[in-house]
Design an enzyme around this catalytic site. Structure first.
Site, PDB file in Angstrom:
ATOM      1  N   ASN A 173      64.448  88.278  35.864  1.00 20.03           N
ATOM      2  CA  ASN A 173      63.779  89.248  34.985  1.00 20.03           C
ATOM      3  C   ASN A 173      62.639  88.643  34.175  1.00 20.03           C
ATOM      4  O   ASN A 173      62.435  88.987  33.008  1.00 20.03           O
ATOM      5  CB  ASN A 173      64.794  89.886  34.024  1.00 20.03           C
ATOM      6  N   LYS A 183      72.166  86.690  45.223  1.00 16.15           N
ATOM      7  CA  LYS A 183      70.753  86.306  45.253  1.00 16.15           C
ATOM      8  C   LYS A 183      70.574  84.859  44.805  1.00 16.15           C
ATOM      9  O   LYS A 183      69.858  84.081  45.445  1.00 16.15           O
ATOM     10  CB  LYS A 183      69.914  87.227  44.361  1.00 16.15           C
ATOM     11  N   ASP A 187      65.864  90.065  46.078  1.00 14.14           N
ATOM     12  CA  ASP A 187      65.600  90.406  44.684  1.00 14.14           C
ATOM     13  C   ASP A 187      65.210  91.881  44.607  1.00 14.14           C
ATOM     14  O   ASP A 187      65.288  92.619  45.590  1.00 14.14           O
ATOM     15  CB  ASP A 187      64.532  89.488  44.096  1.00 14.14           C
ATOM     16  N   HIS A 197      62.307  93.308  44.352  1.00 13.59           N
ATOM     17  CA  HIS A 197      61.170  93.667  45.205  1.00 13.59           C
ATOM     18  C   HIS A 197      61.600  93.797  46.663  1.00 13.59           C
ATOM     19  O   HIS A 197      61.240  94.765  47.344  1.00 13.59           O
ATOM     20  CB  HIS A 197      60.055  92.623  45.080  1.00 13.59           C
TER      21      HIS A 197
END
Length: 232
Positions: free
Chosen positions: A56, A144, A162, A164
Site C-alpha cells: 500500500n 503475495k 497484487d 494491479h
C-alpha cells in the site's frame, strides 16, 4: 528464472473464461512496456522485509524506508529487539508504519526461532510448495508476500498477485470476477506458463498503473483491443 518441475504446468496458455488469449496479452504489452528481465536478489530475508514495506505504498517510498531501516540498525537482531516506536520512526516514510513495524518485528522474531543464523537460503533448495509453506507460516505473510520472496529473491516459479495484477486479470477475463485474492494466485499460476511468471507480473503491474487504472482505465489507448471490459 528456473523452470518449475512441480505444481501447475502452465500448459493452459490459451484463453481465459471470457475468451481473451494470454499469449496475446503478453505479446501486445511487451512492445508498450518492454520485455521485463528477471533480476534475482539472492537475499530472501531482505526481500521479505522490503515486500512488507511495499504494501500500500509507492516503490520509491518503500525503498527509502528500507534504506533508512538498514542504516538505523546494524543487524536483523537489532531490528527485532528494538523498541517498536523506534522502528516505526525509521520506516515512517514508507507509510502505515504503525502497522508495518510490529509486523516486521514479529516476522524477524519468528525467523530467528526457525533459522537462528538468519540464513534462509535453504528455501532455494526446498521443494517449491514446502518453501512456500515455510514462508506462509510466518506471521502476517500471505500468498503475495511469499510469492514475491520466491520469485524476486530466489528466482523460483511463483506468481505474485497484487491489486494491479488481480484487477487487470479480472478485466481481461483471465480469472473470474468473484475470485478472491488467494484464489487468484492459484488460478493464474495454473494459467500462466511458469517461464512467463516474471514477465506477466511486471507487465500487468505497469499496465495497471499506467493504463488500466482502478477508477478511470484509459481504454482508448489500451493495446488490448480484445479486452472484454473495454469501454468506448
Amino acid at each position: 528464472m528456473t523452470a518449475r518441475p512441480e505444481g501447475p504446468t502452465g500448459e493452459q496458455e490459451g484463453a481465459g473464461p471470457r475468451g481473451i488469449s494470454l499469449r496475446e496479452v503478453i505479446d501486445l504489452l511487451v512492445p508498450v512496456y518492454g520485455r521485463p528481465v528477471p533480476q534475482v536478489s539472492h537475499d530472501p530475508l531482505a526481500e521479505l522485509v522490503l515486500t512488507v514495506l511495499s504494501q500500500n505504498t509507492a516503490d520509491t517510498n518503500s525503498g527509502r524506508a528500507f534504506l533508512q531501516l538498514m542504516r538505523r540498525y546494524p543487524s536483523w537482531d537489532a531490528i527485532a529487539a528494538a523498541p517498536v516506536e523506534e522502528v516505526v520512526a525509521a520506516i515512517q516514510t514508507g507509510g502505515l508504519a504503525q502497522q508495518k513495524a510490529p509486523r516486521i518485528q514479529a516476522i524477524l522474531r519468528a525467523v530467528a526461532q526457525r533459522a537462528p543464523d538468519w540464513d534462509v537460503g535453504f528455501l532455494e533448495e526446498l521443494p517449491l510448495e514446502e518453501a512456500r509453506a515455510w514462508l506462509r507460516a510466518l506471521p502476517g505473510v500471505g500468498p503475495k508476500t511469499a510469492a514475491c520472496v520466491l520469485l524476486f529473491s530466489l528466482g523460483r516459479p511463483a506468481l505474485p498477485v497484487d491489486t494491479h495484477v488481480e484487477r487487470v486479470s479480472k478485466r481481461l477475463g483471465l480469472i473470474p470476477e468473484k475470485a478472491s485474492a488467494d484464489q487468484a494466485h492459484g488460478l493464474l499460476e495454473a494459467l500462466v506458463p511458469p517461464e512467463e511468471y516474471y514477465a506477466f507480473h511486471m507487465l500487468l503491474i505497469k499496465h495497471g498503473r499506467r493504463t488500466c487504472a482502478a477508477r478511470r482505465p484509459a481504454c482508448a489507448r489500451c493495446p488490448l483491443a480484445a479486452c472484454p471490459s473495454r469501454e468506448g
